[in-house]
Scaffold this active site. Structure first.
Site, PDB file in Angstrom:
ATOM      1  NE  ARG A 151      -8.171  -6.495  -9.954  1.00 38.23           N
ATOM      2  CZ  ARG A 151      -7.207  -6.216  -9.077  1.00 38.23           C
ATOM      3  NH1 ARG A 151      -6.879  -7.100  -8.156  1.00 38.23           N
ATOM      4  NH2 ARG A 151      -6.598  -5.058  -9.105  1.00 38.23           N
ATOM      5  NE  ARG A 168      -2.878  -6.789  -9.384  1.00 42.50           N
ATOM      6  CZ  ARG A 168      -3.090  -7.667  -8.403  1.00 42.50           C
ATOM      7  NH1 ARG A 168      -2.784  -8.931  -8.564  1.00 42.50           N
ATOM      8  NH2 ARG A 168      -3.609  -7.264  -7.253  1.00 42.50           N
ATOM      9  CG  ASP A 205      -4.032  -3.571  -7.684  1.00 41.60           C
ATOM     10  OD1 ASP A 205      -3.786  -4.398  -8.586  1.00 41.60           O
ATOM     11  OD2 ASP A 205      -4.316  -3.908  -6.519  1.00 41.60           O
ATOM     12  CE  LYS A 252      -6.107   1.118  -0.415  1.00 41.52           C
ATOM     13  NZ  LYS A 252      -6.124   0.784  -1.856  1.00 41.52           N
ATOM     14  CG  ASN A 294      -0.960  -6.126  -5.521  1.00 40.28           C
ATOM     15  OD1 ASN A 294      -1.545  -6.467  -4.511  1.00 40.28           O
ATOM     16  ND2 ASN A 294      -1.443  -5.202  -6.358  1.00 40.28           N
ATOM     17  NE  ARG A 313     -15.339  -5.841  -0.330  1.00 37.57           N
ATOM     18  CZ  ARG A 313     -15.548  -6.920   0.418  1.00 37.57           C
ATOM     19  NH1 ARG A 313     -14.596  -7.375   1.199  1.00 37.57           N
ATOM     20  NH2 ARG A 313     -16.724  -7.537   0.373  1.00 37.57           N
ATOM     21  CD  GLU A 320      -3.882  -2.252  -2.727  1.00 36.18           C
ATOM     22  OE1 GLU A 320      -3.379  -3.391  -2.858  1.00 36.18           O
ATOM     23  OE2 GLU A 320      -4.950  -2.040  -2.133  1.00 36.18           O
ATOM     24  CE  LYS A 331      -3.770  -2.560   0.664  1.00 38.92           C
ATOM     25  NZ  LYS A 331      -3.196  -3.896   0.820  1.00 38.92           N
TER      26      LYS A 331
END
Length: 320
Positions: free
Chosen positions: A230, A215, A278, A165, A288, A238, A286, A130
């Site tokens: 997504r 993503r 993201d 979050k 990842n 979400r 974000e 994050k």
């Protein structure tokens, strides 16, 4: 250059008996490695240990196949020094906690003995998924990391519609949206900060999430030209697939490429070889780095083999 050398590939992951092979990225990577006749040494977190300053693990050879109810077989359990391996893939899912950090210390000992570890243990510790994104200020939404409820309140009043979050979870777990005049603001803030004892991330809500939380996968600083968008289900904030979102495969747009190319040299410098960005709209939310997913979704819908590209990178790096 001997391209026929059989590599000893270790993988640290969550229990394989719990995965869903149709969409598990670790499984896709292992299938490609096995296809090339490399030896795969399976490990879980509690298999790793240090002894007299050297890194070891209880390992099992693993064979896998695309059979839903019979997709793996273990053989030849043995304790080995991790420096016997050519490469170790650290694919343990969050939560990112002290146990995860301790594991990176053990893997770092293996790295110092010459083993290629993906991703680099030091960077796994340093680059919280994050917070790491926040250093790229030109691409992120308005963002606050705090455990102070008054600061969260001021941020909420300024932006009116926010996302809050935790810093250590995945898959959309414990993500809340707080809209203007939401009567639940205080209880959400108290819960998320554990009464100001725990840091969390607060960001402006991005309405463009309805078009997809993308993503974008990257291997050694190079973006895969297709991404997974997504889409959140109706009435859901979400977009994570684990939270009920649906996946659409899309080509990277101009802004996606701009973000990926800007991040590329930083990721390569830090030894972050396999990464998932993201992106919502034109904003990076974000980065990842622990166990990026979505390999299967992209491979199923395109002629790109991401798992093959990753194994190619590993072979080129070790055979060099």
């Amino acid at each position: 250059m001997n391209k026929k050398k059989i590599l000893k590939i270790g993988i640290v992951m969550d229990p394989i008996q719990n995965i869903k092979i149709k969409k598990d990225s670790s499984f896709a990577i292992l299938l490609e490695a096995q296809k090339r006749n490399h030896q795969i040494y399976y490990m879980e977190m509690n298999d790793l240990y240090l002894k007299k300053g050297h890194a070891y693990a209880k390992t099992r050879f693993i064979r896998i196949q695309k059979e839903i109810n019979n997709y793996f077989t273990f053989t030849q359990e043995q304790n080995i020094s991790l420096n016997e391996l050519d490469v170790i893939l650290m694919r343990k899912d969050p939560p990112f906690n002290m146990e995860f950090i301790y594991a990176t210390y053990i893997l770092e000992r293996a790295e110092k003995s010459g083993v290629l570890v993906i991703n680099k243990p030091k960077s796994l510790r340093d680059c919280n998924e994050k917070i790491f994104a926040s250093i790229f200020e030109k691409f992120i939404p308005d963002t606050l990391v705090t455990r102070n409820i008054s600061q969260i309140h001021d941020f909420w009043k300024k932006n009116q519609d926010i996302i809050i979050k935790p810093l250590d979870n995945m898959g959309g777990s414990s993500i809340f949206r707080i809209k203007e005049n939401d009567v639940n603001f205080l209880v959400i803030s108290e819960t998320m900060t554990n009464y100001e004892k725990k840091y969390c991330m607060v960001q402006t809500y991005l309405p463009s999430v309805k078009y997809g939380d993308k993503r974008i996968l990257m291997i050694n600083g190079k973006a895969i030209p297709w991404c997974v968008a997504r889409i959140p289900k109706k009435g859901e904030t979400r977009a994570n697939i684990a939270a009920g979102g649906t996946a659409e495969i899309k080509k990277l747009d101009k802004k996606d490429w701009e973000i990926a190319n800007y991040l590329s040299p930083v990721l390569k410098e830090k030894g972050l070889i396999f990464v998932g960005l993201d992106v919502i709209g034109d904003k990076l939310t974000e980065i990842n780095i622990t166990s990026p997913t979505c390999i299967c979704e992209i491979e199923l819908s395109t002629n790109i083999s991401i798992s093959s590209m990753l194994i190619d990178y590993i072979e080129d790096k070790i055979y060099l």
